[in-house]
Enzyme design. Structure first.
Site, mmCIF file in Angstrom:
data_model
loop_
_atom_site.group_PDB
_atom_site.id
_atom_site.type_symbol
_atom_site.label_atom_id
_atom_site.label_comp_id
_atom_site.label_asym_id
_atom_site.label_seq_id
_atom_site.Cartn_x
_atom_site.Cartn_y
_atom_site.Cartn_z
ATOM 1 N N ALA A 14 0.853 -1.181 0.000
ATOM 2 C CA ALA A 14 0.000 0.000 0.000
ATOM 3 C C ALA A 14 0.893 1.236 0.000
ATOM 4 O O ALA A 14 1.656 1.460 0.931
ATOM 5 C CB ALA A 14 -0.916 -0.006 1.219
ATOM 6 N N MET A 15 0.815 2.036 -1.059
ATOM 7 C CA MET A 15 1.710 3.181 -1.225
ATOM 8 C C MET A 15 0.888 4.469 -1.223
ATOM 9 O O MET A 15 0.143 4.759 -2.150
ATOM 10 C CB MET A 15 2.513 3.039 -2.514
ATOM 11 N N GLY A 17 2.008 7.505 -1.238
ATOM 12 C CA GLY A 17 2.671 8.623 -1.890
ATOM 13 C C GLY A 17 3.665 9.305 -0.971
ATOM 14 O O GLY A 17 4.309 10.272 -1.360
ATOM 15 N N GLY A 18 3.803 8.772 0.250
ATOM 16 C CA GLY A 18 4.747 9.307 1.223
ATOM 17 C C GLY A 18 6.030 8.507 1.279
ATOM 18 O O GLY A 18 6.162 7.457 0.644
ATOM 19 N N ASP A 20 7.485 6.887 3.924
ATOM 20 C CA ASP A 20 7.503 5.647 4.695
ATOM 21 C C ASP A 20 7.018 4.455 3.865
ATOM 22 O O ASP A 20 7.660 3.406 3.829
ATOM 23 C CB ASP A 20 6.632 5.783 5.950
ATOM 24 N N SER A 21 5.876 4.617 3.201
ATOM 25 C CA SER A 21 5.336 3.500 2.422
ATOM 26 C C SER A 21 6.216 3.186 1.220
ATOM 27 O O SER A 21 6.324 2.026 0.805
ATOM 28 C CB SER A 21 3.906 3.789 1.967
ATOM 29 N N LEU A 40 -4.356 3.664 -2.804
ATOM 30 C CA LEU A 40 -5.783 3.632 -2.528
ATOM 31 C C LEU A 40 -6.380 5.015 -2.751
ATOM 32 O O LEU A 40 -6.019 5.975 -2.062
ATOM 33 C CB LEU A 40 -6.043 3.181 -1.090
ATOM 34 N N CYS A 109 -9.821 3.133 9.746
ATOM 35 C CA CYS A 109 -9.316 2.891 8.397
ATOM 36 C C CYS A 109 -8.462 1.625 8.353
ATOM 37 O O CYS A 109 -8.569 0.820 7.426
ATOM 38 C CB CYS A 109 -8.510 4.106 7.919
ATOM 39 N N CYS A 208 -6.739 12.576 7.357
ATOM 40 C CA CYS A 208 -6.405 12.655 5.936
ATOM 41 C C CYS A 208 -7.537 13.231 5.096
ATOM 42 O O CYS A 208 -7.284 13.871 4.072
ATOM 43 C CB CYS A 208 -5.992 11.279 5.406
#
Length: 373
Positions: A14-15, A17-18, A20-21, A40, A109, A208
């Site tokens: 799960a990415m 866009g930051g 850490d992921s 997502l 979430c 978010c």
């Protein structure tokens, strides 16, 4: 003597866009797993650009995730889970505030989206695990059972928001950042070494789906305004408000009370009554909680039997406190060794045994050391 090579897994990363992921996905790929990245799409009307360091559901974020996947060299897809997110997270957020409770949408979430909707879809497509950039550790035992533990670096630990995961979900969870003692600066440096331009991207904060960070305005747009009274413990009116949903237990700022307290000390929100739209305020010591009852418990493994001694965490960035806890008729009863303040119904209590996450439950009621009138 030879040892068996680690099993090569099909991993769905799960990415967001930051950074850490992105680093988590890169580490999973570097470990030899067959990794596919997925972003997502959770917002029904995503904005093109983030507002400062807030939010993580913009078109810009999906583009950042795609570019990171290209650098890592893994396939990448965008999955639209906006409707499921709205139903399970955003609508729940509104309903909880309207009922006078204070929800934690990040836990919701993780429970309903990342490790339910996403994981279900991943398993149906033949993936073995879902990988995220959370800072937590999964420990696997020889018998195949798994435990969720705090991250090696307590300063970045995110196990609190993962306390809703059950043993079946843990069996398919991967957190590549959790077991390394690295600072956030080192994670960013690693991203830069890997050629991931998100290395300098600011972290997302707050909620978010509220891009500008104004929770009260977000709630007011949906729930409207409804003038009510702000009263003290005796019931004397001190001021008015435009909606009880705009307050949380323990809140000090933004009360807009014209009459100072007799002792000159600050006053805090003690109680929120959606029935009569009243907010009760009082001194800090009236916030002391000695025990609580929590509902909808979820266990990271087998449910504990009988009373036990644990530590508890009551908010994402809070400390631990010693407690005794017992499951009684499906509800979790928790008693604190020392009174704690600012405990709000709707929040989660997460129990720990050392670094191991035992489970979590949603706070329903609290027992005050001093009763609110």
């Amino acid at each position: 003597m030879t040892t068996d090579a680690p099993r090569r897994l099909r991993v769905l990363a799960a990415m967001s866009g930051g950074v850490d992921s992105a680093v988590a996905a890169a580490r999973a790929a570097e470990a030899g797993h067959d990794v596919t990245g997925v972003h997502l799409a959770l917002s029904e009307n995503p904005k093109s650009f983030r507002t400062g360091a807030r939010g993580c559901c913009t078109i810009e974020d999906s583009h950042d995730a795609r570019r990171a996947a290209d650098v890592i060299g893994i396939p990448f897809y965008v999955w639209d889970l906006a409707e499921r997110f709205r139903e399970d997270v955003v609508e729940d957020f509104f309903a909880e505030y309207e009922a006078g409770r204070t929800p934690n949408p990040c836990l919701r979430c993780n429970e309903k989206i990342k490790f339910a909707a996403l994981l279900d879809k991943a398993l149906a497509l033949g993936f073995d695990a879902v990988c995220t950039g959370h800072y937590a550790t999964v420990v696997e035992h020889p018998d195949g059972s798994r435990e969720l533990h705090r991250a090696s670096d307590m300063a970045k630990d995110q196990s609190y928001v993962l306390g809703v995961l059950d043993d079946q979900q843990l069996a398919h969870a991967m957190f590549p950042l959790g077991d390394t003692l690295t600072t956030k600066a080192e994670i960013r440096a690693e991203a830069a070494r890997r050629g991931l331009f998100v290395a300098k991207k600011p972290d997302s904060h707050d909620i978010c789906f509220i891009a500008d960070g104004d929770t009260q305005a977000f709630l007011a747009k949906r729930l409207g305004t409804a003038e009510g009274d702000i009263v003290d413990e005796s019931g004397a009116k001190l001021g008015t408000h435009e909606g009880a949903y705009g307050f949380t237990i323990g809140q000090r700022k933004g009360l807009r009370i014209g009459t100072p307290a007799p002792d000159g000390k600050p006053r805090y929100v003690l109680d929120i009554s959606p029935v009569d739209n009243t907010v009760t305020v009082g001194p800090a010591e009236a916030l002391d909680v000695t025990a609580l009852t929590a509902v909808r418990p979820r266990w990271c493994g087998a449910a504990p039997s009988g009373p036990g001694t644990y530590t508890a965490q009551l908010r994402a960035h809070g400390g631990e406190t010693e407690v005794t806890a017992e499951l009684v008729d499906g509800e979790l009863r928790v008693a604190f060794a020392e009174p704690v303040r600012g405990v709000a119904p709707g929040q989660a209590v997460v129990l720990y045994d050392g670094t191991r996450v035992v489970g979590s439950a949603t706070i329903a009621t609290t027992d005050r050391a001093r009763a609110v009138a």
